[in-house]
Design a protein around this motif. Structure first.
Motif, PDB file in Angstrom:
ATOM      1  N   SER A  26      24.035 -19.052  35.400  1.00 43.20           N
ATOM      2  CA  SER A  26      22.641 -19.335  35.032  1.00 43.20           C
ATOM      3  C   SER A  26      22.386 -19.190  33.540  1.00 43.20           C
ATOM      4  O   SER A  26      21.444 -19.777  33.015  1.00 43.20           O
ATOM      5  CB  SER A  26      21.693 -18.428  35.818  1.00 43.20           C
ATOM      6  OG  SER A  26      21.977 -17.068  35.538  1.00 43.20           O
ATOM      7  N   THR A  27      23.215 -18.428  32.828  1.00 42.78           N
ATOM      8  CA  THR A  27      23.006 -18.259  31.390  1.00 42.78           C
ATOM      9  C   THR A  27      23.687 -19.343  30.561  1.00 42.78           C
ATOM     10  O   THR A  27      23.348 -19.523  29.398  1.00 42.78           O
ATOM     11  CB  THR A  27      23.515 -16.882  30.915  1.00 42.78           C
ATOM     12  OG1 THR A  27      24.915 -16.776  31.186  1.00 42.78           O
ATOM     13  CG2 THR A  27      22.760 -15.766  31.614  1.00 42.78           C
ATOM     14  N   THR A  28      24.642 -20.079  31.154  1.00 47.87           N
ATOM     15  CA  THR A  28      25.383 -21.096  30.390  1.00 47.87           C
ATOM     16  C   THR A  28      25.259 -22.506  30.965  1.00 47.87           C
ATOM     17  O   THR A  28      25.754 -23.452  30.357  1.00 47.87           O
ATOM     18  CB  THR A  28      26.876 -20.729  30.317  1.00 47.87           C
ATOM     19  OG1 THR A  28      27.403 -20.641  31.642  1.00 47.87           O
ATOM     20  CG2 THR A  28      27.102 -19.413  29.586  1.00 47.87           C
ATOM     21  N   HIS A  30      22.865 -24.579  31.075  1.00 49.90           N
ATOM     22  CA  HIS A  30      22.164 -25.526  30.202  1.00 49.90           C
ATOM     23  C   HIS A  30      23.111 -26.167  29.188  1.00 49.90           C
ATOM     24  O   HIS A  30      22.918 -27.305  28.792  1.00 49.90           O
ATOM     25  CB  HIS A  30      20.992 -24.834  29.496  1.00 49.90           C
ATOM     26  CG  HIS A  30      21.428 -23.819  28.488  1.00 49.90           C
ATOM     27  ND1 HIS A  30      21.851 -22.548  28.845  1.00 49.90           N
ATOM     28  CD2 HIS A  30      21.517 -23.901  27.144  1.00 49.90           C
ATOM     29  CE1 HIS A  30      22.183 -21.890  27.739  1.00 49.90           C
ATOM     30  NE2 HIS A  30      21.990 -22.678  26.701  1.00 49.90           N
ATOM     31  N   GLN A  31      24.148 -25.435  28.759  1.00 51.85           N
ATOM     32  CA  GLN A  31      25.110 -26.001  27.811  1.00 51.85           C
ATOM     33  C   GLN A  31      25.873 -27.165  28.443  1.00 51.85           C
ATOM     34  O   GLN A  31      26.074 -28.199  27.808  1.00 51.85           O
ATOM     35  CB  GLN A  31      26.114 -24.934  27.361  1.00 51.85           C
ATOM     36  CG  GLN A  31      25.512 -23.830  26.533  1.00 51.85           C
ATOM     37  CD  GLN A  31      26.522 -22.740  26.244  1.00 51.85           C
ATOM     38  OE1 GLN A  31      27.363 -22.421  27.087  1.00 51.85           O
ATOM     39  NE2 GLN A  31      26.435 -22.170  25.053  1.00 51.85           N
ATOM     40  N   GLY A  33      24.811 -28.958  30.944  1.00 53.90           N
ATOM     41  CA  GLY A  33      23.834 -30.023  31.130  1.00 53.90           C
ATOM     42  C   GLY A  33      23.637 -30.847  29.869  1.00 53.90           C
ATOM     43  O   GLY A  33      23.579 -32.082  29.917  1.00 53.90           O
ATOM     44  N   LYS A  34      23.552 -30.176  28.725  1.00 56.98           N
ATOM     45  CA  LYS A  34      23.400 -30.896  27.451  1.00 56.98           C
ATOM     46  C   LYS A  34      24.620 -31.760  27.157  1.00 56.98           C
ATOM     47  O   LYS A  34      24.492 -32.905  26.716  1.00 56.98           O
ATOM     48  CB  LYS A  34      23.181 -29.911  26.304  1.00 56.98           C
ATOM     49  CG  LYS A  34      21.808 -29.317  26.266  1.00 56.98           C
ATOM     50  CD  LYS A  34      21.663 -28.384  25.071  1.00 56.98           C
ATOM     51  CE  LYS A  34      20.310 -27.718  25.063  1.00 56.98           C
ATOM     52  NZ  LYS A  34      20.176 -26.770  23.935  1.00 56.98           N
ATOM     53  N   VAL A  65      23.665 -27.764  38.354  1.00 58.48           N
ATOM     54  CA  VAL A  65      23.694 -28.652  37.180  1.00 58.48           C
ATOM     55  C   VAL A  65      24.686 -29.776  37.403  1.00 58.48           C
ATOM     56  O   VAL A  65      24.396 -30.938  37.098  1.00 58.48           O
ATOM     57  CB  VAL A  65      24.018 -27.852  35.895  1.00 58.48           C
ATOM     58  CG1 VAL A  65      24.401 -28.768  34.754  1.00 58.48           C
ATOM     59  CG2 VAL A  65      22.842 -26.991  35.506  1.00 58.48           C
TER      60      VAL A  65
END
Length: 144
Positions: A26-28, A30-31, A33-34, A65
């Motif tokens: 959950s902390t990574t 988004h990376q 996803g980008k 993701v």
């Protein structure tokens, strides 16, 4: 175990290849996803493979993701798959019923997966090229 996520993009004759090393949680998430978003926006390809061999851990957010961007990729005509997941990563993906991520990757004419690496750290006959996109590069939009 590393506490961060390291990502690298490569291109090959069969598509774009994204390697992930570290923790996909959950902390990574988004990376990742980008990075997948950049590939879908800027690189015209039919195949995107996420290599999970270097992942230490994955959780529901990381798998979510992957599933979200798999759906987005399919809308654009891009086949997104996960390659070489370690047994504990494969078990987590299967536990969340996301087996479609584990679909087979395309094969070369010899019947061997293009991502297969007989010796770790060496590519087979394929030559990977690290991608450094220019800001002007954009994926052409498909008419709706």
């Amino acid at each position: 175990m590393t506490e961060k996520l390291e990502l690298r993009l490569y291109t090959s004759p069969v598509g774009v290849y994204l390697t992930a090393r570290g923790r996909l949680d959950s902390t990574t998430a988004h990376q990742l996803g980008k990075a997948i978003g950049v590939v879908l926006d800027r690189f015209p390809t039919d195949q995107l493979t996420v290599d999970c061999a270097g992942l230490d851990a994955i959780d529901a957010a990381g798998i979510s993701v992957l599933m979200l961007f798999r759906t987005s990729a399919l809308r654009l005509g891009v086949h997104l798959t996960v390659a070489d997941p370690p047994p504990h990563i494969r078990a987590a993906i299967e536990a969340l019923r996301a087996e479609q991520l584990l679909a087979t990757t395309p094969r070369d004419p010899d019947g061997v997966s293009p991502w297969h690496q007989p010796e770790r750290g060496r590519s087979r006959a394929l030559r990977y090229h690290c991608l450094h996109p220019s800001t002007a590069a954009r994926r052409p939009r498909r008419p709706r």
